[in-house]
Write a protein that holds these residues in place. Structure first.
Motif, PDB file in Angstrom:
ATOM      1  N   MET A   1       1.411  -1.071   0.494  1.00  0.00           N
ATOM      2  CA  MET A   1       0.078   0.171   0.320  1.00  0.00           C
ATOM      3  C   MET A   1       0.822   1.134   0.219  1.00  0.00           C
ATOM      4  SD  MET A   1      -3.211   0.977   0.084  1.00  0.00           S
ATOM      5  CE  MET A   1      -4.280   1.673   0.302  1.00  0.00           C
ATOM      6  N   PRO A   2       1.764   1.797   0.694  1.00  0.00           N
ATOM      7  CA  PRO A   2       2.609   2.066   0.642  1.00  0.00           C
ATOM      8  C   PRO A   2       3.379   2.990  -0.449  1.00  0.00           C
ATOM      9  CG  PRO A   2       3.099   1.065   3.071  1.00  0.00           C
ATOM     10  CD  PRO A   2       2.512   0.269   1.425  1.00  0.00           C
ATOM     11  N   LEU A   3       3.260   1.809  -1.617  1.00  0.00           N
ATOM     12  CA  LEU A   3       3.946   2.135  -2.643  1.00  0.00           C
ATOM     13  C   LEU A   3       2.882   2.587  -3.753  1.00  0.00           C
ATOM     14  CD1 LEU A   3       5.933   1.811  -4.937  1.00  0.00           C
ATOM     15  CD2 LEU A   3       5.653  -0.964  -5.353  1.00  0.00           C
ATOM     16  N   LEU A   4       1.411   2.169  -3.270  1.00  0.00           N
ATOM     17  CA  LEU A   4      -0.431   2.912  -4.090  1.00  0.00           C
ATOM     18  C   LEU A   4       0.055   4.870  -4.131  1.00  0.00           C
ATOM     19  CD1 LEU A   4      -2.132  -0.089  -4.428  1.00  0.00           C
ATOM     20  CD2 LEU A   4      -0.612   1.494  -6.378  1.00  0.00           C
ATOM     21  N   GLN A   5       0.333   4.506  -2.540  1.00  0.00           N
ATOM     22  CA  GLN A   5       0.095   5.955  -2.506  1.00  0.00           C
ATOM     23  C   GLN A   5       1.415   6.475  -2.383  1.00  0.00           C
ATOM     24  OE1 GLN A   5      -2.390   6.879  -0.126  1.00  0.00           O
ATOM     25  NE2 GLN A   5      -2.200   8.967  -0.181  1.00  0.00           N
ATOM     26  N   ALA A   6       2.740   5.862  -2.722  1.00  0.00           N
ATOM     27  CA  ALA A   6       3.493   7.397  -2.755  1.00  0.00           C
ATOM     28  C   ALA A   6       3.396   7.220  -5.084  1.00  0.00           C
ATOM     29  CB  ALA A   6       5.222   6.003  -3.155  1.00  0.00           C
ATOM     30  N   LYS A   7       2.869   6.604  -5.496  1.00  0.00           N
ATOM     31  CA  LYS A   7       3.375   6.862  -7.214  1.00  0.00           C
ATOM     32  C   LYS A   7       1.703   8.121  -6.757  1.00  0.00           C
ATOM     33  CE  LYS A   7       4.490   2.915  -8.800  1.00  0.00           C
ATOM     34  NZ  LYS A   7       5.231   3.368  -9.696  1.00  0.00           N
ATOM     35  N   LEU A   8       0.947   8.100  -6.396  1.00  0.00           N
ATOM     36  CA  LEU A   8      -0.423   8.874  -6.448  1.00  0.00           C
ATOM     37  C   LEU A   8      -0.173  10.564  -5.872  1.00  0.00           C
ATOM     38  CD1 LEU A   8      -2.906   9.448  -5.829  1.00  0.00           C
ATOM     39  CD2 LEU A   8      -3.397   9.259  -4.068  1.00  0.00           C
TER      40      LEU A   8
END
Length: 59
Positions: A1-8
């Motif tokens: 999930m942190p990866l998705l948030q970082a991409k956002l």
């Protein structure tokens, strides 16, 4: 999930930077290019938000 948030966050940052550059561009062609690019990054950010929401809902 942190990866998705970082991409956002990255897509949102890129969109804001493109919009800033477009606002300062003197050349109409470059202004249009950066406005379109910013809109594309905004769309990617919106899509990423939907992905994050669906992952949250599935958990």
């Amino acid at each position: 999930m942190p990866l998705l948030q970082a991409k956002l966050e990255r897509f949102e940052t890129l969109a804001a930077e493109c919009e800033l550059i477009a606002g300062r561009a003197l050349d109409g062609g470059k202004r249009e290019l950066y406005l379109r690019l910013g809109a594309h990054y905004r769309a990617l950010a919106t899509d990423m938000q939907a992905v994050i929401a669906s992952v949250d809902a599935a958990a």
